[in-house]
Design a protein around this motif. Structure first.
Motif, PDB file in Angstrom:
ATOM      1  N   GLY A   1      41.732  49.205  35.278  1.00 15.60           N
ATOM      2  CA  GLY A   1      41.749  48.949  36.717  1.00 15.60           C
ATOM      3  C   GLY A   1      43.044  49.425  37.334  1.00 15.60           C
ATOM      4  O   GLY A   1      43.897  50.015  36.656  1.00 15.60           O
TER       5      GLY A   1
ATOM      6  N   GLY B   1      40.009  47.573  46.193  1.00 19.92           N
ATOM      7  CA  GLY B   1      39.881  46.953  44.876  1.00 19.92           C
ATOM      8  C   GLY B   1      38.463  46.504  44.591  1.00 19.92           C
ATOM      9  O   GLY B   1      37.947  46.654  43.475  1.00 19.92           O
TER      10      GLY B   1
ATOM     11  N   TYR C   1      36.210  49.477  43.882  1.00 22.03           N
ATOM     12  CA  TYR C   1      36.424  49.865  42.491  1.00 22.03           C
ATOM     13  C   TYR C   1      35.688  48.897  41.558  1.00 22.03           C
ATOM     14  O   TYR C   1      35.026  49.324  40.597  1.00 22.03           O
ATOM     15  CB  TYR C   1      37.925  49.867  42.171  1.00 22.03           C
ATOM     16  CG  TYR C   1      38.231  50.243  40.744  1.00 22.03           C
ATOM     17  CD1 TYR C   1      38.484  51.566  40.390  1.00 22.03           C
ATOM     18  CD2 TYR C   1      38.235  49.277  39.737  1.00 22.03           C
ATOM     19  CE1 TYR C   1      38.742  51.913  39.076  1.00 22.03           C
ATOM     20  CE2 TYR C   1      38.487  49.627  38.424  1.00 22.03           C
ATOM     21  CZ  TYR C   1      38.742  50.940  38.096  1.00 22.03           C
ATOM     22  OH  TYR C   1      38.975  51.288  36.789  1.00 22.03           O
ATOM     23  N   ALA C   2      35.772  47.600  41.839  1.00 22.41           N
ATOM     24  CA  ALA C   2      35.132  46.596  40.988  1.00 22.41           C
ATOM     25  C   ALA C   2      33.618  46.786  40.935  1.00 22.41           C
ATOM     26  O   ALA C   2      32.990  46.616  39.876  1.00 22.41           O
ATOM     27  CB  ALA C   2      35.473  45.192  41.486  1.00 22.41           C
TER      28      ALA C   2
ATOM     29  N   LEU D   1      32.958  49.623  38.654  1.00 23.23           N
ATOM     30  CA  LEU D   1      33.266  49.264  37.273  1.00 23.23           C
ATOM     31  C   LEU D   1      32.216  48.317  36.697  1.00 23.23           C
ATOM     32  O   LEU D   1      31.872  48.399  35.515  1.00 23.23           O
ATOM     33  CB  LEU D   1      34.653  48.623  37.197  1.00 23.23           C
ATOM     34  CG  LEU D   1      35.197  48.387  35.786  1.00 23.23           C
ATOM     35  CD1 LEU D   1      35.386  49.720  35.056  1.00 23.23           C
ATOM     36  CD2 LEU D   1      36.519  47.635  35.828  1.00 23.23           C
TER      37      LEU D   1
ATOM     38  N   MET E   1      38.231  43.921  34.038  1.00 19.76           N
ATOM     39  CA  MET E   1      38.949  44.600  35.115  1.00 19.76           C
ATOM     40  C   MET E   1      40.390  44.118  35.221  1.00 19.76           C
ATOM     41  O   MET E   1      40.666  42.916  35.263  1.00 19.76           O
ATOM     42  CB  MET E   1      38.259  44.386  36.466  1.00 19.76           C
ATOM     43  CG  MET E   1      38.998  45.101  37.589  1.00 19.76           C
ATOM     44  SD  MET E   1      38.127  45.087  39.159  1.00 19.76           S
ATOM     45  CE  MET E   1      39.429  45.692  40.257  1.00 19.76           C
ATOM     46  N   ARG E   2      41.272  45.062  35.277  1.00 18.61           N
ATOM     47  CA  ARG E   2      42.688  44.783  35.502  1.00 18.61           C
ATOM     48  C   ARG E   2      42.875  44.371  36.958  1.00 18.61           C
ATOM     49  O   ARG E   2      42.559  45.132  37.883  1.00 18.61           O
ATOM     50  CB  ARG E   2      43.470  46.054  35.175  1.00 18.61           C
ATOM     51  CG  ARG E   2      44.966  45.975  35.393  1.00 18.61           C
ATOM     52  CD  ARG E   2      45.579  47.358  35.144  1.00 18.61           C
ATOM     53  NE  ARG E   2      46.954  47.353  35.555  1.00 18.61           N
ATOM     54  CZ  ARG E   2      48.012  47.391  34.728  1.00 18.61           C
ATOM     55  NH1 ARG E   2      47.808  47.451  33.438  1.00 18.61           N
ATOM     56  NH2 ARG E   2      49.244  47.388  35.191  1.00 18.61           N
TER      57      ARG E   2
ATOM     58  N   THR F   1      38.049  39.369  34.507  1.00 20.49           N
ATOM     59  CA  THR F   1      39.297  39.976  34.953  1.00 20.49           C
ATOM     60  C   THR F   1      40.456  39.602  34.035  1.00 20.49           C
ATOM     61  O   THR F   1      40.459  38.559  33.379  1.00 20.49           O
ATOM     62  CB  THR F   1      39.650  39.545  36.388  1.00 20.49           C
ATOM     63  OG1 THR F   1      39.598  38.119  36.477  1.00 20.49           O
ATOM     64  CG2 THR F   1      38.708  40.154  37.401  1.00 20.49           C
TER      65      THR F   1
ATOM     66  N   TRP G   1      38.629  57.904  39.666  1.00 22.34           N
ATOM     67  CA  TRP G   1      37.411  57.273  39.164  1.00 22.34           C
ATOM     68  C   TRP G   1      36.616  58.198  38.255  1.00 22.34           C
ATOM     69  O   TRP G   1      36.133  57.770  37.192  1.00 22.34           O
ATOM     70  CB  TRP G   1      36.528  56.789  40.315  1.00 22.34           C
ATOM     71  CG  TRP G   1      35.230  56.294  39.761  1.00 22.34           C
ATOM     72  CD1 TRP G   1      34.017  56.906  39.802  1.00 22.34           C
ATOM     73  CD2 TRP G   1      35.050  55.100  38.985  1.00 22.34           C
ATOM     74  NE1 TRP G   1      33.086  56.158  39.117  1.00 22.34           N
ATOM     75  CE2 TRP G   1      33.687  55.061  38.606  1.00 22.34           C
ATOM     76  CE3 TRP G   1      35.907  54.069  38.583  1.00 22.34           C
ATOM     77  CZ2 TRP G   1      33.156  54.022  37.842  1.00 22.34           C
ATOM     78  CZ3 TRP G   1      35.387  53.027  37.821  1.00 22.34           C
ATOM     79  CH2 TRP G   1      34.030  53.015  37.453  1.00 22.34           C
TER      80      TRP G   1
END
Length: 375
Positions: free
Chosen positions: A68, A78, A81-82, A85, A100-101, A149, A350
Motif C-alpha cells: 500500500g 487511499g 486504492y483499497a 487492492l 493493506m499498508r 490492514t 498500480w
C-alpha cells in the motif's frame, strides 16, 4: 525577622517552560463510540490476525504481502486504492494473504510532515483530534471492503484509538531499539514485526522480539484517556523484518538464511518478512519492483531459505514515484498535489504493483508445489 505568608513571594513554575499550549483530545472510548467497530469489521480484523499468525507460524503456506501507500495523506485516494487492492486480494487469495499498508504516522530523520494523525490538513495546523478521527474512519471503510490492514506504531498513545482495527503492526527501524516501543508491542493484540536497524544491525530486532514477548509494565493511558500503569502478558507473535541498511541490502538468499539462523539461535521465529523497499531498493520505486521479483525467484528455489520467507512488504499507490509536500504552500492554498501519488517515499504505480502481485502469487504457488513434491 520572619516573612509572613502574605509577604512571601509567589513561586514561579519550573515545569512546561517550553510548552506553548495543551489541547484536550477526545478519549479513545469517545472516539470508538462515535466510530464503532461493527460485527463485519471485527470479523475482518480478527480473521486477518489469525491468518497472519498462521503464515508466520508456517501453518498457512501462502505468502503474506503487506502492500500500500508509504503513507495515507488523502483518504479518498487511499480508498480508491483499497478498492482495487481488495479485488486483487480476492483474485490471488489461494496464494497470497494481502494486507493493506495503512500508515498514519511517519518518523522523520529531522523535520517534515509527520503523517495524517499529526497533521491531517497537511498545512501545519496539527489538528490531531481530526487526524485520529480520519484515521479511524479510513480503517473502518477499508475493513468494510473485507481487507485487513497493517500499520506502523510510532506514538505510544495513538494505538488506543485505532489498534482494534489493525491486523498486523510494524515497529520501524528508528524505533526498534526503543524500550517504549518494545513495551507497547508487548501489549498489542496483533502480530508485530520489528525492522532491523537503519545501519542494518539485526541484533536490535532480535532483542526487540524477545523484550516484546515478555510481560511488561509501563506508563500509558486507558480507554478514558487517564494516565495508567499498563501491565501486559507479552506478545508471542513477534518476528523480524529485513529492510536493508547503510551497509547495503539484506534480501538475498544468503542474507535470509543468516537472519533465520540468528533468529533461531535467539529463540525467535525464524520465518521472516522481507521489505522490498527502503534500503533494500535504495528507495527507488523502479528498483523495488525488481527486488520483489528477485524475492519471488528465491521462493521458487527448493531450499530452507525459501521457506524462511513468510512475507514481503511493498510500497505502492495509484501513481508511481513521489511528490514534494510543502505545508506552507498548502496553508497558503497554492499547493497543487497529484492525486494518488505519495508525499513521502516513492511508490510503485498500480499497474506495476498488480504485475508484481501476480508474479509473487505464481512464486508462492511454485513454492507450494515444490513442498508437495518433496513430501
Amino acid at each position: 525577622m520572619s516573612i509572613t505568608a502574605a509577604t512571601e513571594p509567589a513561586h514561579q513554575s519550573t515545569a512546561n517552560l517550553r510548552v506553548s499550549r495543551f489541547t484536550a483530545l477526545p478519549s479513545p472510548t469517545e472516539l470508538e463510540a462515535a466510530l464503532p467497530l461493527d460485527a463485519h469489521a471485527s470479523n475482518v480484523v480478527e480473521r486477518g490476525r489469525d491468518q497472519v499468525r498462521a503464515i508466520m507460524d508456517g501453518v498457512d503456506d501462502r505468502l503474506l504481502v503487506i502492500v500500500g501507500p508509504c503513507s495515507i495523506h488523502d483518504p479518498k485516494a487511499g480508498l480508491e486504492y483499497a478498492r482495487r487492492l481488495a479485488a486483487t486480494a480476492k483474485e490471488h487469495e489461494e496464494d497470497l494473504l494481502i494486507v493493506m499498508r495503512a500508515y498514519f504516522e511517519k518518523p522523520r530523520t529531522t523535520v517534515g510532515w509527520k503523517g495524517l494523525i499529526n497533521d491531517p490538513m497537511l498545512d501545519g495546523s496539527h489538528d490531531v483530534a481530526k487526524g485520529l478521527e480520519m484515521a479511524r474512519d479510513f480503517l473502518l471503510k477499508v475493513a468494510q471492503l473485507g481487507l485487513p490492514t497493517g500499520t506502523e506504531f510510532l506514538e505510544p498513545i495513538s494505538p488506543q484509538y485505532t489498534a482494534d482495527l489493525i491486523s498486523w503492526g510494524a515497529i520501524g527501524a528508528r524505533t526498534t531499539e526503543s524500550q517504549i516501543h518494545r513495551q507497547l508491542s508487548s501489549g498489542l493484540s496483533m502480530p508485530i514485526g520489528f525492522k532491523n536497524g537503519t545501519d542494518g544491525d539485526l541484533q536490535v530486532s532480535l532483542d526487540a522480539c524477545n523484550a516484546a514477548s515478555a510481560p511488561q509494565s509501563f506508563l500509558g493511558i486507558d480507554g478514558n484517556g487517564r494516565a495508567s500503569l499498563v501491565s501486559t502478558e507479552g506478545n508471542q507473535d513477534t518476528h523480524v523484518i529485513l529492510r536493508g541498511g547503510r551497509k547495503g541490502p539484506n534480501y538475498r538468499a544468503a542474507d535470509v538464511a543468516d537472519a533465520a539462523a540468528q533468529a533461531c539461535g535467539a529463540g525467535i521465529n525464524p520465518r521472516l518478512i522481507v521489505d522490498a523497499s527502503h534500503a533494500n531498493s535504495g528507495k527507488s520505486h523502479h528498483r523495488q519492483a525488481e527486488v520483489a521479483l528477485e524475492i519471488g525467484a528465491q521462493l521458487e528455489v527448493d531450499d530452507a531459505s525459501a521457506h524462511n520467507i513468510a512475507g514481503v512488504m511493498l510500497e505502492s499507490f495509484l501513481m508511481g514515484g513521489a511528490q514534494n509536500l510543502n505545508v506552507e504552500q498548502v496553508a497558503a492554498g497554492t499547493a497543487e498535489l497529484n492525486y494518488g501519488q505519495s508525499v513521502t517515499d516513492a511508490c510503485m504505480d498500480w499497474d506495476v504493483s498488480a504485475d508484481v502481485l501476480a508474479n509473487l502469487a505464481r512464486s508462492s504457488r511454485a513454492r507450494r508445489n515444490n513442498s508437495a513434491s518433496a513430501a
